[in-house]
Write a protein that holds these residues in place. Structure first.
Motif, PDB file in Angstrom:
ATOM      1  N   ASN A 202       7.361  -9.482  26.234  1.00 13.09           N
ATOM      2  CA  ASN A 202       6.943  -9.450  24.836  1.00 13.09           C
ATOM      3  C   ASN A 202       8.083  -9.889  23.924  1.00 13.09           C
ATOM      4  N   ALA A 203       8.473 -11.144  24.084  1.00 15.55           N
ATOM      5  CA  ALA A 203       9.539 -11.723  23.270  1.00 15.55           C
ATOM      6  C   ALA A 203       9.393 -13.237  23.324  1.00 15.55           C
ATOM      7  N   ASN A 204       9.854 -13.912  22.264  1.00  9.04           N
ATOM      8  CA  ASN A 204       9.794 -15.367  22.293  1.00  9.04           C
ATOM      9  C   ASN A 204      10.927 -15.924  23.153  1.00  9.04           C
ATOM     10  N   LEU A 205      10.876 -17.238  23.381  1.00  8.01           N
ATOM     11  CA  LEU A 205      11.835 -17.857  24.297  1.00  8.01           C
ATOM     12  C   LEU A 205      13.271 -17.687  23.813  1.00  8.01           C
ATOM     13  N   ALA A 206      13.489 -17.786  22.501  1.00 10.19           N
ATOM     14  CA  ALA A 206      14.846 -17.646  21.966  1.00 10.19           C
ATOM     15  C   ALA A 206      15.406 -16.255  22.248  1.00 10.19           C
ATOM     16  N   SER A 207      14.586 -15.218  22.087  1.00 14.12           N
ATOM     17  CA  SER A 207      15.032 -13.847  22.345  1.00 14.12           C
ATOM     18  C   SER A 207      15.309 -13.633  23.824  1.00 14.12           C
ATOM     19  N   ILE A 208      14.473 -14.203  24.669  1.00 11.56           N
ATOM     20  CA  ILE A 208      14.671 -14.059  26.108  1.00 11.56           C
ATOM     21  C   ILE A 208      15.991 -14.690  26.537  1.00 11.56           C
ATOM     22  N   MET A 209      16.296 -15.862  25.982  1.00  8.68           N
ATOM     23  CA  MET A 209      17.510 -16.570  26.363  1.00  8.68           C
ATOM     24  C   MET A 209      18.781 -15.904  25.849  1.00  8.68           C
ATOM     25  N   GLN A 210      18.659 -14.966  24.915  1.00  7.02           N
ATOM     26  CA  GLN A 210      19.840 -14.275  24.399  1.00  7.02           C
ATOM     27  C   GLN A 210      20.415 -13.281  25.392  1.00  7.02           C
ATOM     28  N   GLY A 211      19.603 -12.862  26.360  1.00  7.25           N
ATOM     29  CA  GLY A 211      20.104 -11.979  27.398  1.00  7.25           C
ATOM     30  C   GLY A 211      20.062 -10.505  27.070  1.00  7.25           C
ATOM     31  N   GLY A 212      19.497 -10.125  25.917  1.00  2.00           N
ATOM     32  CA  GLY A 212      19.412  -8.725  25.555  1.00  2.00           C
ATOM     33  C   GLY A 212      18.136  -8.079  26.068  1.00  2.00           C
ATOM     34  N   PHE A 213      17.805  -6.908  25.505  1.00  2.00           N
ATOM     35  CA  PHE A 213      16.628  -6.169  25.931  1.00  2.00           C
ATOM     36  C   PHE A 213      15.427  -6.521  25.069  1.00  2.00           C
ATOM     37  N   TYR A 214      14.242  -6.367  25.650  1.00  2.00           N
ATOM     38  CA  TYR A 214      12.973  -6.519  24.954  1.00  2.00           C
ATOM     39  C   TYR A 214      11.929  -5.824  25.819  1.00  2.00           C
ATOM     40  N   ASP A 215      10.763  -5.597  25.261  1.00  2.00           N
ATOM     41  CA  ASP A 215       9.707  -4.929  26.015  1.00  2.00           C
ATOM     42  C   ASP A 215       9.146  -5.894  27.059  1.00  2.00           C
ATOM     43  N   SER A 216       9.094  -5.435  28.298  1.00  2.00           N
ATOM     44  CA  SER A 216       8.593  -6.294  29.369  1.00  2.00           C
ATOM     45  C   SER A 216       8.085  -5.447  30.525  1.00  2.00           C
ATOM     46  N   THR A 217       7.187  -6.020  31.308  1.00  2.00           N
ATOM     47  CA  THR A 217       6.709  -5.384  32.543  1.00  2.00           C
ATOM     48  C   THR A 217       6.553  -6.452  33.618  1.00  2.00           C
ATOM     49  N   THR A 218       6.941  -6.101  34.822  1.00  3.67           N
ATOM     50  CA  THR A 218       6.749  -6.967  35.993  1.00  3.67           C
ATOM     51  C   THR A 218       6.211  -6.110  37.125  1.00  3.67           C
ATOM     52  N   ASP A 219       5.121  -6.527  37.716  1.00  2.83           N
ATOM     53  CA  ASP A 219       4.471  -5.758  38.775  1.00  2.83           C
ATOM     54  C   ASP A 219       4.314  -6.660  40.006  1.00  2.83           C
ATOM     55  N   VAL A 220       4.934  -6.269  41.101  1.00  2.00           N
ATOM     56  CA  VAL A 220       4.803  -6.974  42.376  1.00  2.00           C
ATOM     57  C   VAL A 220       4.058  -6.049  43.335  1.00  2.00           C
ATOM     58  N   SER A 221       2.962  -6.514  43.897  1.00  2.70           N
ATOM     59  CA  SER A 221       2.133  -5.625  44.720  1.00  2.70           C
ATOM     60  C   SER A 221       1.699  -6.299  46.020  1.00  2.70           C
ATOM     61  N   LEU A 222       1.358  -5.451  46.978  1.00  5.16           N
ATOM     62  CA  LEU A 222       0.874  -5.889  48.288  1.00  5.16           C
ATOM     63  C   LEU A 222      -0.217  -4.919  48.702  1.00  5.16           C
ATOM     64  N   ASN A 223      -1.410  -5.458  48.963  1.00  2.00           N
ATOM     65  CA  ASN A 223      -2.523  -4.574  49.325  1.00  2.00           C
ATOM     66  C   ASN A 223      -2.295  -3.885  50.669  1.00  2.00           C
ATOM     67  N   LYS A 224      -1.876  -4.671  51.663  1.00  2.00           N
ATOM     68  CA  LYS A 224      -1.691  -4.120  53.007  1.00  2.00           C
ATOM     69  C   LYS A 224      -0.484  -4.757  53.684  1.00  2.00           C
ATOM     70  N   LEU A 225       0.206  -3.954  54.463  1.00  2.00           N
ATOM     71  CA  LEU A 225       1.315  -4.433  55.286  1.00  2.00           C
ATOM     72  C   LEU A 225       1.228  -3.734  56.628  1.00  2.00           C
ATOM     73  N   LYS A 226       1.138  -4.530  57.690  1.00  2.00           N
ATOM     74  CA  LYS A 226       1.051  -3.976  59.035  1.00  2.00           C
ATOM     75  C   LYS A 226       2.196  -4.523  59.868  1.00  2.00           C
ATOM     76  N   ILE A 227       2.950  -3.630  60.502  1.00  2.00           N
ATOM     77  CA  ILE A 227       4.082  -4.003  61.340  1.00  2.00           C
ATOM     78  C   ILE A 227       3.811  -3.497  62.748  1.00  2.00           C
ATOM     79  N   GLY A 228       3.484  -4.394  63.661  1.00  3.95           N
ATOM     80  CA  GLY A 228       3.141  -3.997  65.014  1.00  3.95           C
ATOM     81  C   GLY A 228       1.893  -3.124  65.019  1.00  3.95           C
ATOM     82  N   ASP A 229       1.813  -2.247  66.014  1.00  3.62           N
ATOM     83  CA  ASP A 229       0.673  -1.346  66.127  1.00  3.62           C
ATOM     84  C   ASP A 229       0.987   0.054  65.630  1.00  3.62           C
ATOM     85  N   ASP A 230       2.238   0.298  65.241  1.00  2.00           N
ATOM     86  CA  ASP A 230       2.656   1.663  64.922  1.00  2.00           C
ATOM     87  C   ASP A 230       2.968   1.895  63.458  1.00  2.00           C
TER      88      ASP A 230
END
Length: 450
Positions: A202-230
């Motif tokens: 929630n910031a314009n490009l100029a504010s983002i490039m300044q390197g300071g803080f602003y309101d933001s959210t990033t969500d990385v998700s994975l529905n399923k992860l299976k490793i072997g049978d266990d």
């Protein structure tokens, strides 16, 4: 009426013919600026290998190299090279997938022919493509994609990735997803399903490039992860957010690690949560650091020299960073098991002391004597008893349900209660821990940390 229509048509055609001539030099300046920014990053070098400039578009081939010694100093002479094609069509008529009108439509492609000995994908597609549609007001829309691929042995299977987003004066949003990736080589096959990423700044490009803080959210998700049978997991999320208090100009960062269900052998759990935050961070410090580092990168060709001046900057400005007494907190650490649930939290900050040096901050004993910590832990009685029995069973090399195991576990728990280290309240064991002035305390029991 016909004359007016003819004039309008002539004007539109003239605009479509003349406008690209004015758009072209501005766009080429942006390409040169992009190359300059890449060269300012430690270890990276970018050069325009060729340019083909035409009335309605341009094509630039850019070679980007990275010195692997930046990752591992023991690697000498190792470089990674990537050729990128920047293909642009100038507006106002574009007929691109993101829109019909705009200043320009640019495709940035990494063809990746040098990867075809290791990875198989559709011969008509680049390995990675980013499309950008620039609007008349400075906003732009983007879409990127990686095609489905496998390796020659067919032990790696990737379903492909697509993403799309847009930048405006209100902020940046982006969403991407991939259906599945599988690794079936060896004895432990791995399958991941339903990968998704969502970004909102929630910031314009100029504010983002300044390197300071602003309101933001990033969500990385994975529905399923299976490793072997266990081992199997579902509902995996990593949620990151930042915010800025406009009055105090202090920022905060939060990272949450979440798993809905987990199974590893005989171990099962659900609603696992680990949430951390850094608060009361000086926005001015981070903006000054960004400005200083950009200048240092532009003026120096040696990565060692850059790191040295950045270290000096940190030392000279550590007081600004610590002035508001930043805090590191664990706001939620919890989970549910077949025998019950637990929850815990922690707050920590530096005591009132003189500004330390960077060298002092790297000494563990400094934190033991100068950190102020408070922690709370709560767990269901059956869960604590089960964990104690599991621990004793491994030590005694006996079955968990053996009478002597259960008896010994109960004795240990009762001894903790008698010593005042834990308390039983409404079928829940609780404990409160504080650390200050190099001393630890659990309820009324104090003890030195060193």
């Amino acid at each position: 009426m016909k004359k007016i229509l003819a004039v309008l048509v002539f004007t539109l055609v003239a605009a479509c013919l003349v406008a690209p001539k004015f758009i072209a030099p501005k766009h080429q300046e942006k390409v040169v600026e992009l190359i300059s920014n890449i060269n300012n990053a430690p270890g990276y070098t970018a050069n325009i290998e060729s340019s083909n400039l035409a009335w309605f578009g341009s094509e630039n081939k850019v070679l980007v190299t990275f010195d692997t010694a930046q990752v591992d100093p023991t690697i000498h002479g190792g470089t990674l090279a990537v050729e990128i094609t920047i293909d642009t069509h100038y507006g106002p008529l574009l007929f691109a997938s993101q829109g019909v009108f705009g200043l320009y439509h640019t495709d940035i492609r990494f063809v990746g022919d040098n990867l075809r000995n290791y990875v198989n994908w559709d011969a008509s597609q680049p390995f990675y493509e980013l499309s950008v549609l620039g609007g008349f007001t400075g906003n732009f829309k983007l879409a990127d994609a990686i095609p489905a691929f496998t390796n020659p042995a067919d032990t790696v299977q990737f379903s492909g990735y697509t993403g799309q987003g847009q930048m405006s004066d209100q902020g940046f949003i982006y969403q991407g997803n991939s259906e599945q990736i599988g690794l079936v080589d060896g004895y432990t096959p791995i399958t991941a399903e339903g990968f998704a990423i969502s970004v909102e700044l929630n910031a314009n490009l100029a504010s983002i490039m300044q390197g300071g803080f602003y309101d933001s959210t990033t969500d990385v998700s994975l529905n399923k992860l299976k490793i072997g049978d266990d081992a199997a997991f579902s509902g995996i999320n990593i949620e990151m957010s930042s915010s800025l208090d406009p009055d105090t100009q202090l920022g905060s960062l939060q990272i949450a690690y979440l798993i809905k269900d987990a199974m590893m052998g005989n171990f099962t759990a659900s609603d696992l949560s680990f949430v951390t935050e850094l608060t009361k961070l000086s926005n001015k410090f981070f903006m000054d650091y960004k400005k200083f580092s950009d200048k240092a990168l532009a003026e120096s060709q040696s990565s060692d020299a850059v790191y040295e001046v950045l270290f000096t900057f940190m030392q000279d400005n550590i007081g600004e960073l610590l002035a508001a007494k930043p805090e590191f907190n664990i706001t939620d650490f919890s989970g549910t098991f077949p025998d019950g649930s637990f929850t815990a939290s922690l707050t920590s900050k530096l005591a009132d002391i003189n500004t330390p040096t960077l060298d002092e901050l790297f000494i563990p004993e400094f934190w033991l004597y100068n950190a102020v910590v408070a922690a709370n832990i709560e767990a269901d009685e059956p869960l604590v008893r089960n964990f104690a029995e599991q621990f004793i069973a491994r030590k005694m090399r006996a079955p968990v349900n053996a009478p002597e195991v259960k008896q010994q576990a109960l004795m240990i728990i009762n001894s903790f209660v008698q010593q005042g280290l834990i308390q039983l309240d409404d079928d829940k064991y609780k404990s409160e821990i504080t650390i200050e002035d190099g001393q630890g305390q659990i309820y009324d029991s104090a003890f030195p940390l060193m």
